[in-house]
Design an enzyme around this catalytic site. Structure first.
Site, PDB file in Angstrom:
ATOM      1  N   GLU A 379       0.839  -1.199   0.000  1.00 44.11           N
ATOM      2  CA  GLU A 379       0.000   0.000   0.000  1.00 44.11           C
ATOM      3  C   GLU A 379       0.877   1.254   0.000  1.00 44.11           C
ATOM      4  O   GLU A 379       0.494   2.296  -0.527  1.00 44.11           O
ATOM      5  CB  GLU A 379      -0.949  -0.007   1.205  1.00 44.11           C
ATOM      6  CG  GLU A 379      -2.148   0.888   1.015  1.00 44.11           C
ATOM      7  CD  GLU A 379      -3.231   0.701   2.075  1.00 44.11           C
ATOM      8  OE1 GLU A 379      -2.979   1.039   3.239  1.00 44.11           O
ATOM      9  OE2 GLU A 379      -4.329   0.251   1.736  1.00 44.11           O
ATOM     10  N   HIS A 408       7.126 -27.404   1.999  1.00 42.90           N
ATOM     11  CA  HIS A 408       6.288 -28.463   1.430  1.00 42.90           C
ATOM     12  C   HIS A 408       5.232 -27.889   0.503  1.00 42.90           C
ATOM     13  O   HIS A 408       4.255 -28.565   0.181  1.00 42.90           O
ATOM     14  CB  HIS A 408       5.644 -29.259   2.564  1.00 42.90           C
ATOM     15  CG  HIS A 408       6.672 -29.829   3.488  1.00 42.90           C
ATOM     16  ND1 HIS A 408       7.286 -31.040   3.275  1.00 42.90           N
ATOM     17  CD2 HIS A 408       7.260 -29.310   4.583  1.00 42.90           C
ATOM     18  CE1 HIS A 408       8.170 -31.252   4.222  1.00 42.90           C
ATOM     19  NE2 HIS A 408       8.181 -30.218   5.033  1.00 42.90           N
ATOM     20  N   LYS A 513     -13.323   1.679  -3.461  1.00 42.28           N
ATOM     21  CA  LYS A 513     -14.376   2.022  -2.487  1.00 42.28           C
ATOM     22  C   LYS A 513     -15.479   2.810  -3.166  1.00 42.28           C
ATOM     23  O   LYS A 513     -16.663   2.593  -2.926  1.00 42.28           O
ATOM     24  CB  LYS A 513     -13.787   2.888  -1.364  1.00 42.28           C
ATOM     25  CG  LYS A 513     -12.945   2.126  -0.372  1.00 42.28           C
ATOM     26  CD  LYS A 513     -12.567   3.077   0.743  1.00 42.28           C
ATOM     27  CE  LYS A 513     -11.482   2.493   1.610  1.00 42.28           C
ATOM     28  NZ  LYS A 513     -10.871   3.465   2.496  1.00 42.28           N
TER      29      LYS A 513
END
Ligand SMILES: O=P(O)(O)OC[C@H]1O[C@H](O)[C@H](O)[C@@H](O)[C@@H]1O
Length: 600
Positions: A379, A408, A513
């Protein structure tokens, strides 16, 4: 066992048998990295010839592969912070001395801007804001006595409140045993990731209050958290965190929690705490409703750097961060850990984000560090324009979980696959509290395995020309966690100066937004149109085209289709005939007509 010893021996770089004369073997080095780098972008070439030449030379530079030379490089560059017990090893990143020399003026400029920032300069020019998270851990550095007093007062108030909650002096009104037993933290982004990381890293096995989080507007996720609390809702302290005090996801979480309180016959304000900017929507609500407590967040502290604003054991975390900040004010690159990190990032990514940052903490309790850093780094650095308005599309991608678990999962690709990353190992020297260790086979503890996995992976990656940084701390304590956070906060700030971007705003987040708000506004229009058609006699089912036309939004027909499909899937008094897989066949109307709304 076979696979473990395999890892120990898999590194050609540390295996003397591979080198006939390791000490003298200084020049015939494979180039590191072996493939030519992509050319730097034009703007960089145009504006920073020094950088360009550094990068070009870097392509030809080889990193010592001779174990002795490598050891010398390790010793020469090892950074140690004695008081914090923290080490930073950059020897497996291939920058040359020449690169460091050429970057020196840029680093000095970056360090000067950090100095200005700490003195209260408007370091976030777009939002005309100061950037003051460093004052939180050393209030004497605040640019005026008013701010200093605000910081000190808040810290004391938080400590006192936390002590009173833990000691039982502050009680929930209707809990049978009279103490708070749970914390439900409601917040998102910087108002969740820091507390989540710190709680995971530092909470004792049996904390006086257990903490859980609502960090999304997913109703099923919220229901799950509330259901898990069960009757303990009566002894739950709800901490609502939002700097702006107006973030919809957080507001929704709060409304859902308040509903659960109502349904359980509980008095929410007596159990609610707001952490937000003074006079924000959240602050005003909490004040008017008489919540249990309110604590301020400051305009000059960004969400993603607000971890030090409110936390349990905050003083130790702050002390660790303050010590780290002090070290990061050093103007000699090799003695400044944040500058060293920024140097490695710049080298590894060509200063244009060409490689991803993989964070591998070898300690379960640091699992969320990479998620926390994802916000802090991406950000802050992920910006379209630089401070002069040039389009630069900067950033560094961050991911990672924990070692050796990731061994793994995706280490296979890191060692052998696409070479688009550099690794940061986070090493914790202390395996267990003293007196608890045992040897699960002669001479070897469980922690030795973890240690072996880290060292083996580091060597195996290096053996295949994959660069890595190692940050080592003695133990996971409030102090070391504070220091780690401060180290990365400062490295991000310095790197941002090097690439000339504003690290302290997030304009890109606003676009999403705003678009989400438009979708909800469209949904309201769709409902009004459907209501009108459904109030007719007979009811008038509408095609998607008709709904879109009557909403005066024919261009939004796809979104209208999605809105209707979503409402239909959630039993929302909406009847859709036809097949969702063939949108043109759909006709839709409401199950009931709302006359009040029609004539409103
Ligand atoms: O703390 P709040 O104001 O609720 O903001 C929560 C989050 O909102 C946005 O997504 C911002 O990009 C984040 O930086 C911030 O942390």
């Amino acid at each position: 066992m076979a696979s473990i010893s395999g890892i120990y021996s898999s590194s050609p770089t540390l295996n003397h048998k591979n080198h006939s004369n390791p000490i003298r073997r200084r020049t015939p080095l494979p180039s590191f990295p072996p493939h030519p780098k992509p050319s730097p972008p034009r703007s960089l070439a145009r504006e920073a010839p020094a950088q360009l030449s550094a990068i070009t030379k870097r392509v030809n530079a080889g990193l010592e592969k001779d174990p002795r030379a490598l050891w010398l490089r390790y010793v020469e560059w090892l950074y140690q912070h004695k008081e914090l017990g923290l080490y930073l090893d950059v020897s497996r990143v291939g920058f040359s001395d020449e690169f460091v020399r050429e970057m020196e003026p840029q680093f000095q400029a970056a360090l000067r801007s950090m100095e200005e920032l700490e003195k209260g300069a408007i370091a976030n020019p777009d939002e005309r804001r100061m950037v003051g998270h460093y004052w939180l851990r050393d209030s004497a550095r605040a640019p005026n006595s008013f701010l200093k007093a605000q910081i000190d007062k808040t810290l004391d108030a938080i400590s006192e409140f936390a002590n009173d909650v833990v000691s039982g002096k502050i009680k929930p009104p209707s809990s049978p045993d009279g103490r708070f037993t749970q914390i439900l933290s409601v917040g998102i982004g910087g108002s969740a990731l820091g507390p989540q990381f710190v709680a995971e890293a530092l909470a004792p096995d049996n904390p006086p209050l257990k903490i859980r989080f609502i960090d999304n507007t997913d109703p099923a996720g919220i229901d799950h958290q509330i259901a898990q609390l069960g009757p303990e809702l009566a002894s739950t302290l709800v901490i609502v965190i939002s700097k702006s005090g107006g973030t919809p996801e957080t507001r929704n979480g709060l409304l859902e929690v308040q509903k659960a309180f109502r349904e359980a016959g509980l008095n929410f304000p007596k159990q609610g705490v707001a952490i937000t900017q003074e006079n924000s929507l959240l602050d005003n609500t909490a004040r008017i409703e008489g919540w249990l407590a309110r604590f301020p967040m400051f305009d000059w502290v960004g969400g993603r750097t607000s971890e030090m604003s409110a936390s349990i054991d905050i003083k130790e975390m702050l002390a660790g961060a303050a010590l780290m900040d002090e070290a990061n004010r050093n103007t000699v690159i090799r003695n400044n850990p944040a500058a060293l990190l920024a140097l490695c990032w710049y080298w590894a990514t060509d200063g244009v984000g060409s490689k991803d940052m993989v964070i591998l903490p070898y300690k379960d309790s640091l699992l969320l560090f990479s998620r926390y850093l994802q916000q802090l780094v991406m950000e802050s650095l992920g910006k379209e324009f630089d401070l002069d308005g040039n389009r630069v599309n900067q950033g560094i991608s961050v991911y990672g979980n924990k070692g050796s678990t990731d061994q793994h999962a995706y280490i296979q690709q890191l060692r052998e696959g696409v070479h688009n990353f550099f690794v940061t190992f986070i090493e914790v020297l202390r395996d267990r509290p003293p007196g608890h260790d045992w040897e699960l086979e002669p001479g070897v503890t469980c922690g030795d395995y973890l240690f072996g996995m880290l060292q083996g992976t580091r060597s195996a990656l290096y053996g295949n020309n994959r660069e890595s940084i190692t940050v080592t701390v003695q133990e996971v304590t409030p102090r070391s966690v504070g220091a780690l956070i401060a180290l990365y906060e400062r490295a991000v700030g310095i790197y941002a100066s090097l690439v000339n971007i504003n690290a302290y705003h997030q304009p890109g987040v606003e676009a999403g937004k705003k678009a989400a708000g438009e979708v909800l506004a469209l949904q309201k229009r769709v409902l009004a149109v459907l209501n009108e058609a459904s109030c007719k006699e007979p009811v008038e089912p509408l095609t998607l085209e008709e709904v879109a036309d009557r909403c005066h939004a024919p261009e939004d027909i796809e979104m209208i289709y999605k809105i209707i499909a979503h409402m239909a899937a959630n039993d929302r008094a909406l009847i859709a005939e036809g097949n969702c897989g063939s949108p043109r066949s759909i006709k839709v109307f409401l199950g009931e007509c709302n006359l009040d709304e029609l004539y409103a």
